[in-house]
Design a protein around this motif. Structure first.
Motif, PDB file in Angstrom:
ATOM      1  N   ALA A   1      -2.154   9.177   8.131  1.00 17.15           N
ATOM      2  CA  ALA A   1      -0.848   8.530   8.016  1.00 17.15           C
ATOM      3  C   ALA A   1       0.257   9.590   8.015  1.00 17.15           C
ATOM      4  CB  ALA A   1      -0.775   7.696   6.736  1.00 17.15           C
ATOM      5  N   GLU A   2       1.389   9.202   8.623  1.00 12.48           N
ATOM      6  CA  GLU A   2       2.560  10.063   8.655  1.00 12.48           C
ATOM      7  C   GLU A   2       3.731   9.329   7.991  1.00 12.48           C
ATOM      8  OE1 GLU A   2       3.268  11.079  12.720  1.00 12.48           O
ATOM      9  OE2 GLU A   2       1.505  12.413  12.856  1.00 12.48           O
ATOM     10  N   LEU A   3       4.723  10.085   7.582  1.00 14.96           N
ATOM     11  CA  LEU A   3       5.866   9.485   6.896  1.00 14.96           C
ATOM     12  C   LEU A   3       6.503   8.379   7.735  1.00 14.96           C
ATOM     13  CD1 LEU A   3       7.569  12.664   5.376  1.00 14.96           C
ATOM     14  CD2 LEU A   3       6.085  11.028   4.212  1.00 14.96           C
ATOM     15  N   GLY A   4       6.552   8.580   9.033  1.00 14.78           N
ATOM     16  CA  GLY A   4       7.181   7.616   9.930  1.00 14.78           C
ATOM     17  C   GLY A   4       6.401   6.323  10.096  1.00 14.78           C
ATOM     18  N   ASP A   5       5.211   6.267   9.513  1.00 13.87           N
ATOM     19  CA  ASP A   5       4.412   5.035   9.599  1.00 13.87           C
ATOM     20  C   ASP A   5       4.828   4.014   8.538  1.00 13.87           C
ATOM     21  OD1 ASP A   5       1.446   6.999  10.266  1.00 13.87           O
ATOM     22  OD2 ASP A   5       2.911   6.154  11.675  1.00 13.87           O
ATOM     23  N   SER A   6       5.692   4.419   7.647  1.00  8.94           N
ATOM     24  CA  SER A   6       6.159   3.483   6.613  1.00  8.94           C
ATOM     25  C   SER A   6       6.845   2.298   7.284  1.00  8.94           C
ATOM     26  CB  SER A   6       7.132   4.180   5.665  1.00  8.94           C
ATOM     27  OG  SER A   6       6.483   5.208   4.928  1.00  8.94           O
ATOM     28  N   ALA A   7       6.325   1.116   7.027  1.00 11.44           N
ATOM     29  CA  ALA A   7       6.803  -0.089   7.707  1.00 11.44           C
ATOM     30  C   ALA A   7       6.051  -1.279   7.151  1.00 11.44           C
ATOM     31  CB  ALA A   7       6.569   0.002   9.219  1.00 11.44           C
TER      32      ALA A   7
ATOM     33  N   LYS B   1       0.848  -1.181   0.000  1.00  9.11           N
ATOM     34  CA  LYS B   1       0.000   0.000   0.000  1.00  9.11           C
ATOM     35  C   LYS B   1       0.887   1.237   0.000  1.00  9.11           C
ATOM     36  CE  LYS B   1      -3.877   2.320   0.415  1.00  9.11           C
ATOM     37  NZ  LYS B   1      -4.916   2.301  -0.658  1.00  9.11           N
ATOM     38  N   ILE B   2       0.612   2.130  -0.948  1.00 14.16           N
ATOM     39  CA  ILE B   2       1.281   3.423  -0.985  1.00 14.16           C
ATOM     40  C   ILE B   2       0.221   4.469  -0.743  1.00 14.16           C
ATOM     41  CG2 ILE B   2       2.633   5.033  -2.361  1.00 14.16           C
ATOM     42  CD1 ILE B   2       3.688   2.659  -3.947  1.00 14.16           C
TER      43      ILE B   2
ATOM     44  N   GLY C   1       2.152 -10.092   5.779  1.00 14.18           N
ATOM     45  CA  GLY C   1       2.330  -8.682   6.068  1.00 14.18           C
ATOM     46  C   GLY C   1       1.810  -7.753   4.988  1.00 14.18           C
ATOM     47  N   THR C   2       1.643  -6.496   5.370  1.00 18.84           N
ATOM     48  CA  THR C   2       1.317  -5.409   4.443  1.00 18.84           C
ATOM     49  C   THR C   2       2.448  -4.414   4.505  1.00 18.84           C
ATOM     50  OG1 THR C   2      -1.082  -5.641   4.700  1.00 18.84           O
ATOM     51  CG2 THR C   2      -0.252  -3.515   3.914  1.00 18.84           C
ATOM     52  N   ARG C   3       3.066  -4.179   3.355  1.00 19.14           N
ATOM     53  CA  ARG C   3       4.148  -3.193   3.294  1.00 19.14           C
ATOM     54  C   ARG C   3       3.536  -1.826   2.991  1.00 19.14           C
ATOM     55  NH1 ARG C   3       8.950  -2.412   5.102  1.00 19.14           N
ATOM     56  NH2 ARG C   3       9.676  -4.438   4.344  1.00 19.14           N
ATOM     57  N   LEU C   4       3.605  -0.913   3.936  1.00 23.69           N
ATOM     58  CA  LEU C   4       3.048   0.431   3.791  1.00 23.69           C
ATOM     59  C   LEU C   4       4.161   1.425   3.496  1.00 23.69           C
ATOM     60  CD1 LEU C   4       0.742   2.534   4.053  1.00 23.69           C
ATOM     61  CD2 LEU C   4       1.352   2.717   6.491  1.00 23.69           C
ATOM     62  N   THR C   5       3.939   2.223   2.480  1.00 15.49           N
ATOM     63  CA  THR C   5       4.842   3.333   2.168  1.00 15.49           C
ATOM     64  C   THR C   5       4.026   4.618   2.182  1.00 15.49           C
ATOM     65  OG1 THR C   5       6.235   1.927   0.776  1.00 15.49           O
ATOM     66  CG2 THR C   5       6.449   4.309   0.505  1.00 15.49           C
ATOM     67  N   VAL C   6       4.429   5.546   3.019  1.00 19.28           N
ATOM     68  CA  VAL C   6       3.751   6.843   3.102  1.00 19.28           C
ATOM     69  C   VAL C   6       4.636   7.876   2.403  1.00 19.28           C
ATOM     70  CG1 VAL C   6       2.742   8.580   4.610  1.00 19.28           C
ATOM     71  CG2 VAL C   6       2.686   6.159   5.275  1.00 19.28           C
TER      72      VAL C   6
ATOM     73  N   ARG D   1       4.137  -3.940  14.074  1.00 16.09           N
ATOM     74  CA  ARG D   1       4.761  -3.053  13.102  1.00 16.09           C
ATOM     75  C   ARG D   1       6.243  -3.404  13.067  1.00 16.09           C
ATOM     76  NH1 ARG D   1       4.149   3.220  14.087  1.00 16.09           N
ATOM     77  NH2 ARG D   1       5.128   2.641  16.053  1.00 16.09           N
ATOM     78  N   GLN D   2       6.769  -3.547  11.846  1.00 15.17           N
ATOM     79  CA  GLN D   2       8.181  -3.872  11.693  1.00 15.17           C
ATOM     80  C   GLN D   2       8.845  -2.860  10.790  1.00 15.17           C
ATOM     81  OE1 GLN D   2       9.159  -7.692   9.917  1.00 15.17           O
ATOM     82  NE2 GLN D   2      11.139  -7.756  10.981  1.00 15.17           N
ATOM     83  N   ILE D   3       9.688  -2.040  11.374  1.00 11.37           N
ATOM     84  CA  ILE D   3      10.476  -1.087  10.605  1.00 11.37           C
ATOM     85  C   ILE D   3      11.665  -1.849  10.014  1.00 11.37           C
ATOM     86  CG2 ILE D   3      11.918   0.977  10.779  1.00 11.37           C
ATOM     87  CD1 ILE D   3      10.000   1.863  13.055  1.00 11.37           C
ATOM     88  N   LEU D   4      12.055  -1.470   8.814  1.00 14.33           N
ATOM     89  CA  LEU D   4      13.116  -2.177   8.106  1.00 14.33           C
ATOM     90  C   LEU D   4      14.374  -2.283   8.977  1.00 14.33           C
ATOM     91  CD1 LEU D   4      13.668  -3.449   5.335  1.00 14.33           C
ATOM     92  CD2 LEU D   4      14.666  -1.264   4.636  1.00 14.33           C
ATOM     93  N   GLY D   5      14.861  -3.506   9.121  1.00 14.74           N
ATOM     94  CA  GLY D   5      16.086  -3.731   9.879  1.00 14.74           C
ATOM     95  C   GLY D   5      15.870  -3.937  11.359  1.00 14.74           C
TER      96      GLY D   5
END
Lengths: 113, 113
Positions: free
Chosen positions: B82-88, B11-12, B107-112, B36-40
């Motif tokens: 949604a905020e930019l920091g929600d990308s995860a 989802k973008i 999972g659902t990969r979200l990009t804000v 929620r899983q932030i990259l890394g």
């Protein structure tokens, strides 16, 4: 949340060698532990679990060791294969707080052919 | 093999927009988790349900996040705005008893943006 830390963020091993991935957990009340494997873009996949009344459990090519004295958990992978390349997470579950999961940051395992 | 279903996979969305994720746990699994899983990093628990009741939402940013599991089966996680920091990656997991069988969805990969 609780802190579940891993000693090494990256690990490279030669194909056919054994791999050992370590994990330190912080809460002595934790009584259930799970190792997960996560490949890129996928959800975590259950590998093996162990309860706090045990100190060792074996699966197919994997062994989990639990040392409650020093709050340490390890995952041993025998005869590592290229398909084992992934990020490995340990998770602790503290049943007296409602079975919440706490994860560490993960160890990235790379198997060199 | 039974699976935890999640949608969408990707989802973008633009910041300040609303976004929703859906999870269908394994049939009969009473406990459902959103992470929620932030990259890394390792997955971070957002909310835990037991049937239709929230067991733990202490880490859920309630000013913008909401979760529901109205009939104790499938669940929806919403972010507004949604905020930019929600990308995860947003992961859903379920378990039968709360102490075993923890299974994750893809999972659902979200990009804000």
């Amino acid at each position: 949340g609780e802190s579940v830390g891993l000693h090494l963020p990256t690990l490279s091993v030669q194909e056919g060698d054994n791999s050992i991935i370590n994990c330190a957990y912080s809460n002595s009340a934790s009584d259930y532990f799970i190792w997960y494997k996560q490949e890129s873009g996928k959800g975590p996949q259950f590998i093996i679990d162990i309860r706090s009344n045990m100190d060792k459990r074996q699966g197919q090519r994997v062994t989990v060791l639990l040392n409650k004295t020093v709050k340490h958990l390890s995952l041993q992978i025998a005869a590592t294969q290229p398909g084992d390349s992934a990020v490995y997470f340990c998770a602790e579950i503290i049943t007296n707080t409602g079975n919440q999961f706490y994860f560490g940051t993960g160890t990235s395992l790379t198997v060199i052919p | 093999e039974a699976e935890v279903a999640q949608s969408p996979r990707y989802k973008i969305t633009e910041k300040s927009q609303a976004v929703a994720f859906w999870c269908d746990p394994i049939s009969g699994h009473a406990t459902l988790y959103w992470y929620r899983q932030i990259l890394g990093q390792g997955p971070e628990l957002l909310v835990q349900f037991q049937d239709e009741s929230v067991v733990d939402d202490s880490q859920l940013p309630k000013d913008r996040f909401s979760a529901e599991r109205l009939k104790g089966v499938d669940s929806t996680l919403k972010i507004q705005p949604a905020e930019l920091g929600d990308s995860a990656m947003y992961l859903c997991a379920s378990s039968l008893t709360g102490t075993s069988g923890y299974t994750f969805g893809s999972g659902t990969r979200l990009t804000v943006v």
